[in-house]
Design a protein around this motif. Structure first.
Motif, PDB file in Angstrom:
ATOM      1  N   UNK A 262      -2.292  16.040  -9.680  1.00  0.00           N
ATOM      2  CA  UNK A 262      -3.643  16.586  -9.829  1.00  0.00           C
ATOM      3  C   UNK A 262      -4.559  15.515 -10.421  1.00  0.00           C
ATOM      4  N   UNK A 263      -5.696  15.323  -9.778  1.00  0.00           N
ATOM      5  CA  UNK A 263      -6.618  14.286 -10.221  1.00  0.00           C
ATOM      6  C   UNK A 263      -6.393  12.949  -9.550  1.00  0.00           C
ATOM      7  N   UNK A 264      -5.402  12.885  -8.655  1.00  0.00           N
ATOM      8  CA  UNK A 264      -5.151  11.652  -7.912  1.00  0.00           C
ATOM      9  C   UNK A 264      -4.083  10.788  -8.548  1.00  0.00           C
ATOM     10  N   UNK A 265      -3.818   9.650  -7.904  1.00  0.00           N
ATOM     11  CA  UNK A 265      -2.816   8.727  -8.410  1.00  0.00           C
ATOM     12  C   UNK A 265      -1.406   9.040  -7.967  1.00  0.00           C
ATOM     13  N   UNK A 266      -1.247   9.850  -6.909  1.00  0.00           N
ATOM     14  CA  UNK A 266       0.085  10.162  -6.389  1.00  0.00           C
ATOM     15  C   UNK A 266       0.723   8.888  -5.835  1.00  0.00           C
ATOM     16  N   UNK A 267       1.968   8.648  -6.203  1.00  0.00           N
ATOM     17  CA  UNK A 267       2.667   7.445  -5.718  1.00  0.00           C
ATOM     18  C   UNK A 267       3.070   7.640  -4.264  1.00  0.00           C
ATOM     19  N   UNK A 268       2.878   6.628  -3.414  1.00  0.00           N
ATOM     20  CA  UNK A 268       3.344   6.730  -2.024  1.00  0.00           C
ATOM     21  C   UNK A 268       4.866   6.892  -1.972  1.00  0.00           C
TER      22      UNK A 268
END
Length: 309
Positions: free
Chosen positions: A18-24
């Motif tokens: 949530x809020x971004x920054x999800x690891x590929x």
């Protein structure tokens, strides 16, 4: 051609940070839809039925219904084309209650961060979403998230280039609420996003806009918003115009395999000629009968893994 695969990521039903920054993901996914394709997810036509899913399929249902056996044979040729190019084909498990499951792009969207489970608009297709979850679990591909704010279908998620997505919204199959939810997720991940409001007659954005290769995109100029065309050109994309008549026969609905290789419908003669003139290797597959049920080659495929060239 199975769903058997060693898990390479911990399976979860919501991987999105949530809020971004999800690891590929480390194994599955792709940066864009024109890198070399190594794995694809298809749906079996074993239980295919011709239903009125769109204006196009309704017209054929009235005037010249699909010959299911011919359609199944055409799908087998499509599978052979993928295998010819060395692409590993995975299938959703066929279910008799899911007659439109052959259109594997609708029920989910693959991203660099995991799969999105969409929200189908037609009640007789909503079970495909649940089946897609089972497929991704069997493959060891975690779910990035699930669309909950409104209907949203995979043909309206169009990765134009790395970090840039064009999201279609026709109102009937993908509602603005669902489109904006997906848009918000990818803006939080730092992606450039663009919403394309289209007439519901055209069903999904991948009827008229599909990337071919880096900075090369097929577009039906006759039915695509000029502002979208200008946006693509401003990003340095060369446009190959697919005539309106070809587009309505799903001629702009092809599959890029990367490395100047494409699978396209035999009916799309203008596009095929233009691609071959540019040195592309094109596998032309007759999909005329199966497309009567409402979709083309791009609609029938979900990229699972592409490897940067």
């Amino acid at each position: 051609m199975s769903l058997d695969s060693p898990a390479t990521e911990a399976f979860t039903l919501q991987r999105r940070a949530k809020g971004g920054g999800t690891a590929p993901l480390t194994h599955w996914g792709f940066a864009n839809e024109t890198d070399p394709l190594s794995d694809v997810l298809l749906g079996s036509p074993a239980h295919l039925r011709h239903l009125a899913t769109s204006s196009l399929s309704r017209k054929f249902l009235r005037d010249a219904p699909c010959n299911i056996q011919v359609a199944q044979a055409q799908h087998a040729e499509l599978v052979s084309a993928y295998e010819h190019f060395g692409v590993k084909v995975h299938f959703h498990k066929p279910e008799s209650e899911l007659p439109m499951q052959v259109y594997a792009r609708d029920s989910s969207v693959m991203t660099p961060y995991g799969a999105i489970i969409t929200a189908m608009s037609q009640w007789w297709r909503r079970g495909e979403n649940y089946a897609a979850i089972r497929s991704y679990e069997a493959l060891g591909i975690p779910i990035y998230d699930m669309v909950t704010a409104g209907t949203f279908e995979g043909g309206d998620f169009n990765v134009i280039e790395e970090g840039c997505v064009l999201i279609g919204c026709g109102g009937a199959r993908t509602q603005e609420e669902g489109a904006r939810q997906v848009q918000s997720w990818f803006e939080a991940e730092g992606w450039e996003t663009r919403l394309a409001f289209i007439d519901e007659y055209y069903v999904h954005i991948d009827l008229m806009v599909v990337p071919i290769a880096e900075k090369l995109t097929a577009v039906c100029l006759a039915c695509t918003d000029p502002a979208i065309v200008d946006w693509l050109k401003a990003k340095g994309h060369e446009i190959i115009d697919v005539p309106f008549q070809d587009t309505m026969a799903l001629g702009c609905n092809f599959m890029s395999l990367g490395k100047d290789k494409v699978i396209a419908p035999t009916s799309s003669k203008t596009l095929i000629d233009q691609l071959r003139a540019r040195g592309f290797e094109v596998a032309a597959v007759d999909t005329q009968e199966i497309s009567k049920t409402g979709g083309g080659i791009h609609c029938m495929a979900q990229s699972l893994k592409r490897v940067a060239a």
